[in-house]
Design a protein around this motif. Structure first.
Motif, short mmCIF file in Angstrom:
data_model
loop_
_atom_site.label_atom_id
_atom_site.label_comp_id
_atom_site.label_asym_id
_atom_site.label_seq_id
_atom_site.Cartn_x
_atom_site.Cartn_y
_atom_site.Cartn_z
N UNK A 1 -4.21 -1.26 18.84
CA UNK A 1 -2.80 -0.83 19.43
C UNK A 1 -2.75 -2.02 20.06
N UNK A 2 -2.33 -2.83 20.32
CA UNK A 2 -1.42 -4.09 20.53
C UNK A 2 -0.87 -4.80 19.68
N UNK A 3 -1.76 -4.25 18.79
CA UNK A 3 -1.08 -5.46 17.23
C UNK A 3 -1.36 -6.58 17.38
N UNK A 4 -2.32 -6.71 17.80
CA UNK A 4 -2.65 -8.79 17.29
C UNK A 4 -4.05 -8.85 16.08
N UNK A 5 -3.97 -7.95 15.95
CA UNK A 5 -5.54 -7.43 14.71
C UNK A 5 -4.80 -6.07 13.79
N UNK A 6 -4.90 -6.90 12.75
CA UNK A 6 -4.51 -5.66 11.67
C UNK A 6 -5.52 -5.72 10.01
N UNK A 7 -5.45 -4.21 10.15
CA UNK A 7 -6.90 -4.05 9.47
C UNK A 7 -6.06 -4.34 8.33
N UNK A 8 -6.95 -4.95 6.76
CA UNK A 8 -6.21 -5.18 5.34
C UNK A 8 -5.41 -3.49 5.09
N UNK A 9 -4.51 -3.29 4.58
CA UNK A 9 -3.68 -1.42 3.62
C UNK A 9 -5.38 -1.73 2.92
N UNK A 10 -4.94 0.19 3.15
CA UNK A 10 -6.12 0.76 1.99
C UNK A 10 -4.74 0.57 0.56
N UNK A 11 -5.45 0.81 -1.27
CA UNK A 11 -4.27 0.47 -1.78
C UNK A 11 -5.69 1.31 -2.53
N UNK A 12 -4.72 2.72 -3.01
CA UNK A 12 -5.55 3.41 -4.29
C UNK A 12 -5.39 3.71 -5.51
N UNK A 13 -4.99 3.10 -7.07
CA UNK A 13 -4.99 3.24 -7.67
C UNK A 13 -5.67 4.73 -8.23
N UNK A 14 -5.26 4.29 -9.93
CA UNK A 14 -5.73 5.43 -10.84
C UNK A 14 -7.22 4.37 -11.67
N UNK A 15 -7.30 3.40 -12.11
CA UNK A 15 -8.23 2.37 -12.53
C UNK A 15 -8.98 1.51 -11.95
N UNK A 16 -10.42 2.08 -12.40
CA UNK A 16 -11.54 0.82 -11.74
C UNK A 16 -11.45 -0.75 -11.56
N UNK A 17 -10.52 -0.98 -13.13
CA UNK A 17 -10.78 -2.55 -13.01
C UNK A 17 -9.21 -2.49 -13.97
N UNK A 18 -8.00 -2.09 -13.63
CA UNK A 18 -6.75 -1.60 -13.79
C UNK A 18 -6.24 -3.24 -14.94
#
Length: 244
Positions: A1-18
């Motif tokens: 909430x303070x903005x001082x720690x940000x988690x990594x974004x979660x990206x959802x793709x179509x393939x396990x190994x593009x």
């Protein structure tokens, strides 16, 4: 909430190994995959459990606040030790979801576009076709926009606007420059218009909101649930497709 720690974004793709991941030693985001690139409750639950393990290791306890998207698992809290999951009431996301109060559109999307649009302009200036940006390149720009361009002040202001706390800061003095339409991005947009790649009546806000109605998840029917259980071991895709 303070903005001082940000988690990594979660990206959802179509393939396990593009194919574009071939030479990557590590990713700058959390990555998961499913055939339709949608969020699923299993993916969300796995992400939350991974975060819970991290909080246990760091001896921290946190609260996670989710909206009522069907893919946000409702029975996960008893499985967690250091994470408490809370949910907004239905139909309140636009007012109470902190990320919707400026973080996603005013900061993240604008800066992502500021990194992507120049690639298009450069290609057009060199009389090349519109560049295709693969998943690896997109992830790189996502990471930069999130890590470097979304500031703690923007996140803090968004939580305050959503009503999580009362801010004593003067809104005028703390206004982030990127809450104002970006002149740099507007200039890029005009360049694309001059090259007749964009119609005159299409505004930059239209572009930034282009995917606002895109489906990112689905509500499963009973038949879908039965099928997903039957095919649980057959869903992993090892495609070499170069996801766009």
């Amino acid at each position: 909430m303070t903005g001082h720690q940000k988690l990594k974004p979660l990206v959802i793709g179509r393939s396990k190994n593009p194919r574009c991941f071939k030479d990557a030693k590590s990713l700058e985001v959390d990555y998961d995959f499913i055939k339709k690139s949608w969020m699923k409750s299993e993916i969300c639950e796995k992400w939350v459990q991974k975060l819970d393990k991290r909080m246990i290791e760091e001896c921290r306890k946190i609260a996670l606040v989710f909206d009522n998207c069907p893919t946000h698992p409702k029975e996960i809290s008893p499985k967690l030790k250091n994470d408490t999951v809370l949910y907004f009431p239905p139909n309140t996301t636009s007012k109470l979801e902190s990320m919707d109060q400026g973080v996603i559109k005013k900061k993240f999307k604008i800066h992502y576009c500021k990194r992507i649009v120049p690639k298009v302009i450069t290609a057009l200036e060199n009389n090349q076709s519109m560049p295709k940006i693969n998943l690896w390149e997109s992830i790189s720009e996502i990471s930069k926009a999130w890590n470097y361009d979304v500031t703690y002040r923007t996140i803090r202001k968004s939580f305050a606007k959503a009503g999580f706390f009362v801010s004593n800061e003067n809104s005028a003095s703390t206004e982030d420059e990127d809450d104002i339409p970006s002149e740099e991005l507007q200039k890029m947009w005009l360049q694309l218009r001059e090259k007749e790649e964009i119609n005159d009546d299409v505004l930059i806000d239209d572009f930034l909101s282009l995917d606002s109605e895109a489906e990112t998840s689905e509500t499963l029917t009973e038949l879908d649930i039965v099928d997903s259980v039957k095919n649980k071991n057959n869903t992993a895709m090892n495609c070499d497709d170069d996801d766009g």
